[in-house]
Write a protein that holds these residues in place. Structure first.
Motif: not given
Length: 116
Positions: A24-31, A51-57, A41-46
Motif C-alpha cells: 500500500a505504501d509503495d502504491f501511495l508513493t507512486l500516486l 502517528a500522523n502519516s500518509n503512509r501505513f508503516l 493522513a491515513i487515519f483521522a486525528e481522533n
C-alpha cells in the motif's frame, strides 16, 4: 487464553498486515509521484493513533510498540491498554483491507500502469 497465547495471536495479526502495508505504501508513493492521491493522513486525528502519516508503516510501527508494551502494563491499566490496542488493530484491519482490495482490483484492470 493465556497471556502468551494472546501475545502470539497479536503478533501473528501484525505480521499479516506487514506486507499489505508495504504494498500500500509503495502504491501511495507512486500516486504521490504522479501528483495524485493528495491527503495528509491515513487515519483521522481522533482514531486513537499517535502517528500522523500518509503512509501505513508509521501506524504499523505504533501498533508493534503498543503490542510490545502490553506485557509490561500493570493489571489495573491492562484492560484499557488492550481495548485501545484492539481498537487501533481493528481500524488497521478495516482500512488496510479496503485499500488492499482496491489495489488488487486496479492491478487486475490495469496491470501495465501499476509499476510505471
Amino acid at each position: 487464553m493465556t497471556n502468551q497465547q494472546l501475545h502470539e495471536q497479536l503478533t501473528a495479526q501484525l505480521k499479516g498486515f506487514y506486507h499489505p502495508a508495504i504494498e500500500a505504501d509503495d502504491f501511495l508513493t507512486l500516486l504521490s509521484k504522479r501528483k495524485m492521491g493528495k491527503f495528509s493522513a491515513i487515519f483521522a486525528e481522533n482514531s486513537g493513533f499517535k502517528a500522523n502519516s500518509n503512509r501505513f508503516l508509521p501506524y504499523m510501527e505504533e501498533l508493534v510498540e503498543d503490542q510490545q508494551a502490553l506485557p509490561k502494563t500493570d493489571e489495573d491499566g491492562f484492560d484499557v491498554a488492550i481495548a485501545t490496542f484492539l481498537g487501533k488493530l481493528q481500524q488497521m484491519h478495516t482500512v488496510l483491507g479496503q485499500f488492499s482490495e482496491q489495489l488488487k482490483e486496479k492491478k487486475q484492470s490495469k496491470p501495465s500502469n501499476i509499476g510505471e
